[in-house]
Design a protein around this motif. Structure first.
Motif, short mmCIF file in Angstrom:
data_model
loop_
_atom_site.label_atom_id
_atom_site.label_comp_id
_atom_site.label_asym_id
_atom_site.label_seq_id
_atom_site.Cartn_x
_atom_site.Cartn_y
_atom_site.Cartn_z
N VAL A 1 -3.46 66.16 25.87
CA VAL A 1 -4.25 65.16 26.59
C VAL A 1 -3.31 64.43 27.53
O VAL A 1 -2.22 64.01 27.13
N VAL A 2 -3.73 64.29 28.77
CA VAL A 2 -2.94 63.52 29.73
C VAL A 2 -3.21 62.03 29.54
O VAL A 2 -4.37 61.60 29.56
N GLU A 3 -2.13 61.26 29.32
CA GLU A 3 -2.24 59.80 29.28
C GLU A 3 -1.67 59.29 30.60
O GLU A 3 -0.46 59.16 30.77
N ARG A 4 -2.56 59.04 31.54
CA ARG A 4 -2.11 58.86 32.92
C ARG A 4 -1.33 57.58 33.14
O ARG A 4 -0.39 57.56 33.94
N GLY B 1 2.34 58.00 31.67
CA GLY B 1 3.14 59.18 32.01
C GLY B 1 3.49 60.01 30.79
O GLY B 1 4.55 60.61 30.71
N SER B 2 2.55 60.08 29.85
CA SER B 2 2.82 60.83 28.62
C SER B 2 1.69 61.81 28.33
O SER B 2 0.62 61.76 28.94
N LEU B 3 1.98 62.71 27.40
CA LEU B 3 0.99 63.66 26.91
C LEU B 3 0.83 63.44 25.41
O LEU B 3 1.79 63.07 24.73
N GLN B 4 -0.36 63.68 24.90
CA GLN B 4 -0.59 63.68 23.46
C GLN B 4 -0.84 65.11 23.03
O GLN B 4 -1.70 65.79 23.58
N ILE C 1 4.46 63.17 23.95
CA ILE C 1 5.58 63.68 24.75
C ILE C 1 5.69 62.74 25.94
O ILE C 1 4.71 62.59 26.68
N GLU C 2 6.84 62.13 26.12
CA GLU C 2 6.96 61.09 27.15
C GLU C 2 7.86 61.51 28.30
O GLU C 2 8.52 62.55 28.24
#
Lengths: 410, 410
Positions: free
Chosen positions: B49-52, B55-58, B71-72
């Motif tokens: 999942v994009v955490e806009r 700037g991270s992903l889950q 993931i940062e």
């Protein structure tokens, strides 16, 4: 690494750092040219080849086009098939001897083996991946297992009259923890709904009777809408539109089947070998050297294509632009490729003696073909028909890629 | 465990036994109720999942319906998209800031990051998984990278006139290490063939000129046959039949586009949000509270369905039986479900504020929906519409499952 399944969290949480250090220290050789550490590989490009004579499986990798090693002790694997767990790390193998085996691909280990019947002929995994079902000849019926533990959760005898049990064929999963299957001896099609199993409710059965004599195999269309059973005892096929408000059995393709065929049939083709490409289905004409083309809207035959022998598998490349065909004895050293736009044969290949199965990579750039009597797998570029790899395997038959976990109707 | 990618064989071969013993001894606790050791999980049921905003992903798991961790360090992820490696273990993330990042899912690590342009808007991975291409606004063009090392292998400026470079949109992969893309400022569509790159030959370009004014996005049909670009500067769309003997640009759906719309457009819909279900495509009617139904054989409009707002994504459940729609401001708290047989709305859901994206599990039993302003992902049963899980994420936007690695047209 974070555990995503099955192992106690505290165990892996502690281990992940250790594993990482170990791998990093042991593998930090000059040969490692990667931009960063990549210790755990994915399962998306793995697969298994059935080695029927030795009761073993070969693990394969479609990116490297290599066989990675053997998993042994699977028993009688003649006519074996398998399905995959949702994560692609496990396969459930249905042996002809009635055993259900669970194997773990990354470690190439046989994890569990259940002798669930005397004679079995394939199986399926539920849409949510939680239930594995085996279809049995002896005793006739299906048995359903928890996909994690292989504990039996349901035994559904195919008892169509008091004391009469039918052999079961054509098993496929339907949405919502349901399975559909055909009763060869009864001429019936049943749907078993197991959605109440976790709450302790027994399976619910829906029965379609008088579907035709001796359904011998069945397929489900890629969209999951149509279930089609071939009839051994008469011409035509039985079709159910599962999306209809009240599904019922219709007879289609009256000329298709065993009854009226002039030629001897050397091998009954697999109905799961039907190709659906665009709005047309391509199917083996039983006993004839022809592939039939059927419109999937009208379910009428719209054409025939002459081929090199009696077709067995008629398989569409994932994009539907090509259909690949293998043949029964004595023409089973050949594979032909049909272009679906022109309906012409555009290539004839000889990938070895006794071609038994073909499997396309998920995006269709390659096809893997097993030649049993040459103990060989060929990997072929579907655009240029160049052989990309030849791999040694012991009497290889079925080839199954983990990408099947992502598709319905198996 | 056997190494299947990237690491020196001798290294892992020696390690595998050690790892196995370690895992077995460390994890043989009474809480482990498995029938056998299963230490390495598959990647087939993972996703990101994009955490806009951050700037991270889950990392997510669709079997457990859980988020597994972050993931940062991915930079500006507004409008970010990503593609997967063939094995499903790696993702290539295209950031709006022109960075291409490679992440490793099982270890949740950022492996590499290349600042490849000043402003980028997505990318694609070649059919064989060996090349990753990014499409760039500034400087306009595409750049192609080795998927293992991220080394640049080709820089293709979109120079359509001396000194004039166009922004590039609508990039998709075609069979055989080819990519297709549209030039917004030039009104052109180009195909780059990189099949000679490994042998040192430069990319070959095929250019379609005068396709229409300002192609702003494009899609490729699921079978890979038709490439369709939306036109911002005029009505209608530009379509190329890539299977034709001599592909050429045709104009379709003359009423579709920006030019003649009476309503203000709050958000240009994504063309990749088009749904193809059976022989019909369902697409957002620009500026209107309607979904258009188009016959993909004639490419004529055959119907319209009134919906709750201006549609953004119009996505088919994998079986094509349902189409799910989300909406632009101010109706972006709603999702509607269309039954494709009756073409009726059968459900209206409110999964949160600012619904930005939806992703179906590969067999379609669930859909994951991001609600940015509620910092929430909802997992919804597509048969019962029951919420199966609610998961906290920071301003979630795009959701991408590893099953995309198995499909074409991304």
């Amino acid at each position: 690494m974070k555990p995503v399944k099955h192992l106690p969290t505290r165990c892996l949480a502690g281990l992940s750092g250790l594993l990482l250090s170990l791998l990093l220290s042991a593998c930090a050789s000059p040969a490692a040219t990667e931009p960063g550490p990549q210790h755990i590989v994915g399962t998306g490009d793995l697969g298994l080849v059935v080695e029927r004579a030795s009761g073993s499986l070969q693990l394969l990798n479609t990116s490297r086009r290599e066989l990675l090693g053997r998993i042994e002790g699977l028993g009688d694997l003649s006519h074996a098939s398998l399905v995959y767990s949702r994560d692609g790390a496990h396969a459930y193998v249905f042996g002809r001897d009635g055993a259900l085996s669970k194997v773990h691909l990354p470690s190439r280990r046989l994890l569990a083996r259940v002798q669930q019947s005397g004679n079995s002929i394939g199986g399926a995994i539920s849409q949510d991946g939680r239930l594995v079902a085996a279809q049995n000849y002896q005793p006739g019926g299906i048995k359903v297992f928890d996909s994690v533990t292989l504990a039996e959760v349901a035994d559904i005898p195919a008892e169509y009259a008091p004391g009469q049990r039918s052999r079961v064929v054509g098993l496929a999963e339907l949405p919502g923890q349901r399975f559909i299957f055909s009763l060869f001896d009864a001429g019936e099609i049943w749907i078993a709904d197991l959605s109440g199993i976790a709450a302790g409710r027994p399976p619910q059965l829906q029965k379609f009777k008088d579907v035709g004599r001796q359904p011998y195999d069945a397929l489900i269309t890629p969209d999951g809408r149509h279930y089609i059973a071939g009839l051994f005892g008469e011409d035509g096929l039985a079709k159910i539109d599962l999306w209809a408000a009240e599904p019922r059995v219709e007879r289609i393709l009256a000329g298709y089947g065993r009854g009226q065929q002039a030629l001897p049939v050397f091998k009954m083709p697999h109905l799961r070998g039907w190709a659906v490409a665009g709005r047309h289905a391509y199917l083996p004409a039983i006993g004839r050297h022809e592939v039939m083309v059927v419109d999937t809207e009208s379910w009428q035959e719209v054409g025939r294509i002459a081929v090199a022998g009696q077709p067995v598998f008629v398989m569409a490349r994932p994009d539907g632009r090509q259909v690949w065909v293998n043949f029964a004895l004595p023409d089973y050293d050949r594979v032909q490729v049909i272009d679906t736009q022109s309906r012409q044969i555009i290539q004839t290949l000889k990938p070895g003696r006794a071609v038994l199965h073909m499997e396309f990579t998920p995006r269709g750039e390659s096809v893997w073909i097993s030649a049993r009597d040459d103990n060989q797998i060929s990997v072929i570029d579907t655009a240029s028909f160049v052989v990309q790899a030849r791999l040694a395997a012991a009497s290889p038959s079925g080839i199954f890629f983990t990408s099947r976990a992502q598709r319905s109707g198996f």
